[in-house]
Each structure stands twice: as C-alpha cells, then as structure tokens.
Design an enzyme around this catalytic site. Structure first.
Site, short mmCIF file in Angstrom:
data_model
loop_
_atom_site.label_atom_id
_atom_site.label_comp_id
_atom_site.label_asym_id
_atom_site.label_seq_id
_atom_site.Cartn_x
_atom_site.Cartn_y
_atom_site.Cartn_z
N ASP A 50 0.85 -1.20 0.00
CA ASP A 50 0.00 0.00 0.00
C ASP A 50 0.89 1.25 0.00
O ASP A 50 0.64 2.21 -0.75
CB ASP A 50 -0.89 0.04 1.26
CG ASP A 50 -1.81 -1.15 1.42
OD1 ASP A 50 -3.02 -0.98 1.40
OD2 ASP A 50 -1.29 -2.28 1.57
N THR A 122 -6.93 -4.60 0.93
CA THR A 122 -5.70 -4.98 1.65
C THR A 122 -5.93 -6.23 2.51
O THR A 122 -5.06 -7.10 2.59
CB THR A 122 -5.21 -3.81 2.54
OG1 THR A 122 -5.02 -2.68 1.70
CG2 THR A 122 -3.91 -4.15 3.24
#
Ligand code: AMP
Ligand code: MG
Ligand code: MG
Length: 300
Positions: A50, A122
């Site tokens: 990320d 995620t």
C-alpha cells in the site's frame, strides 16, 4: 493539423501507465514475503505494498503535473524517498488516441482532484484472495468523477495471473473489460466479505436477493457489476472512503451505469470534501435496479 490532446487526457493516460508499474511493486512485496503490516484501525491493515504503491502513484503524477491535488489513502511521513525507478513518465497510447469532446480542452488541471487508493482490498491481499485486489485512481472535475482506472494486478487468464487495466472516461470511452448486462430473471448482489455489520445483514434480509456474492474490495465488486456477474454492489453503512468510490463511479457512469448513496444522491469529490462515505453506496448498470434497491433500503 492534428488536434492537441487536452491535459486531462494526458492525466488519465499517465494514470493508466502508472498502474502498470504499480502492478510490479505490489507483486514484488508479495513475492518477498514480508508484507510489513501496520494496523491503521479496527480491521483496517496497511502493508508495504500500500505504502510503496502510493509513493509511486503520487510522485509520478506530481512530477508530471506540479500543483495537482492528489488525495491518497495512506498517510505517509512528510518526507520520504522514492526510488527513481518508481517514477513513471509514459502515457498510455490507447487513451491518447481517443476522440474527445471539445469541452475537455477547457479543463484546467488546477481544478481537478485525483483520488488514489493504491491498494484496494488490503485485507484480502494479506489473506491470499489476490484476485480481489485492485489499484484505484479516480479523476474528479468540478466535484464530479469524470475518469477512472481500476487495475487488477492478479487478474487471471487461463489460470495465469496476468493482470489487467480497466479505464473509463465519460464521453470518451472505456477499455479493459467486456460490458455485459446481468441475467434478467434474477437478482444478484455483491457485498463486503470482511466488513459486514448488522445494517448490511438487515439490508440483505430486506432485499432478499437470489444470490449474494461476498468478496473483497470496492474496485473488484464494481468489476463484477461491469461484467454482468451481479446486478448491484451494495454498502448500506459507513466505512468506504472517496478513494474507494471515485474511479468506480466514473467508470460505471461512463458505460451508462450509476453509483449513488443509499438514498440515490451523488457524492461530491472536490478537495474540500470530507473523504468519508457516510451514507453507503449502491453501484449498478441499471436505473430500475437502483430505484428498487433505494426503495427497499428506505424501509430499514
Ligand atoms: P470491502 O468491501 O470490505 O473489501 O471494503 C471496500 C473498501 O472499503 C476497502 O478499501 C476497505 O478498507 C474499506 N472499508 C469498508 N468498510 C470499512 C470499515 N468498516 N472500516 C474501514 N474500512 C472499510
Ligand atoms: Mg480501498
Ligand atoms: Mg487501500
């Protein structure tokens, strides 16, 4: 004489090329095996993928469009180093080759806001549901989403995760997927697999669909809508942010679909706005479906 391409198309063409670089950044983190997980909140993890993906996207865009407003999901330290090979200068040829309405000539990049979710899904990335992961870049002008990119790094073709890039721009076109209407004789909805709550389960009882597809990621669920696998993506509660929805809304609307809150109102995407999506999301290709869902959710 050849027409000059407006800046906004250069911006989309850059975004498309950048996501192809981000593909490798995300895969490299996964292949290395150390995800560097940090918990941002309850059920809200962040990984090295990320962080690195956002650095690549934001710095590549700012290098090319200084002063551009880019709002990314991840809070990074004020100063951070970006490897030079993270900086993407290429622009996607297919985007640049498109015909565009003359109104795009008048858009100043200064009036544009880019909403970036460097890695959507995620939770799924950390638990092995890799096809649910996407990279989202949404472009808003005058508070409205006008273009977006959904890149799916682990999209599978013949069992091989080759990845794909889906993009759309209103009144210009779209690419990377086959637009398909869902089956006419039933109702299929897609919802979160990892952020369910009482409100969602009550909504599902009310909607009583023929099938519920519980998968991760906002981008991934919108792809299911675009490809006719489901009739609607439904979120009745808060939790999503504008970086989850901007690119999705732009692409849905490019192909005649829509994305609103659960009462049928559109969200605004200007830079002053709060990033939280507080009144849910309904995403669908079909206005009649949207109206049915709004009516049912009103009764909750
Ligand atoms: P999901 O459908 O659960 O995969 O969520 C789609 C996107 O919205 C992901 O980026 C999630 O991180 C975010 N999201 C949804 N619900 C929540 C929540 N309750 N808290 C934090 N993030 C959420
Ligand atoms: Mg997200
Ligand atoms: Mg994310």
């Amino acid at each position: 004489m050849a027409e000059s391409v407006p800046d906004i198309l250069h911006l989309l063409a850059s975004a498309v090329s950048i996501t192809k670089r981000v593909n490798k950044i995300i895969r490299d983190v996964m292949d290395k095996g150390d995800l560097g997980v940090v918990d941002k909140g309850k059920n809200d993890p962040q990984t090295e993928a990320d962080r690195s993906a956002q650095k690549c996207i934001v710095q590549s865009l700012l290098r090319k469009f200084p002063g551009l407003t880019v709002i990314g999901e991840e809070e990074l330290s004020q100063t951070y180093d970006v490897p030079e090979d993270y900086i993407v200068q290429e622009e996607d040829e297919e985007v640049l080759s498109k015909k565009y309405p003359s109104k795009y000539n008048d858009i100043s990049i200064n009036d544009v806001v880019v909403w970036v979710d460097p890695l959507d899904g995620t939770r799924e990335f950390t638990t092995g549901f890799l096809s649910h992961v996407t990279v989202l870049i949404g472009i808003a002008y005058g508070g409205k989403p006008i273009a977006g990119v959904i890149h799916q790094p682990y999209y599978e073709e013949n069992g091989v995760a080759v990845g794909r890039t889906v993009w759309g721009m209103k009144e210009v076109g779209y690419s990377g997927f086959e637009l398909k209407q869902p089956p006419a004789d039933k109702m299929i909805v897609t919802v979160t697999r990892s952020h369910s709550d009482k409100e969602l389960e009550a909504a599902l009882v009310k909607l009583n669909p023929d099938e519920i597809v519980r998968v991760g990621g906002a981008g991934h669920k919108v792809l299911l809508v675009l490809e006719g696998r489901v009739h609607a993506y439904i979120v009745p509660s808060k939790g999503l942010k504008r970086w989850d929805s901007c690119a999705c809304e732009a692409i849905l609307e490019t192909v005649g679909g829509m994305m609103t809150d659960k009462a049928g109102n559109f969200y605004l995407y200007d830079k002053e706005t709060n990033y939280n999506i507080i009144n849910g999301i309904i995403g669908t290709l079909n206005e009649a479906t949207l109206n049915v869902i709004i009516k049912l959710l009103k009764k909750l």
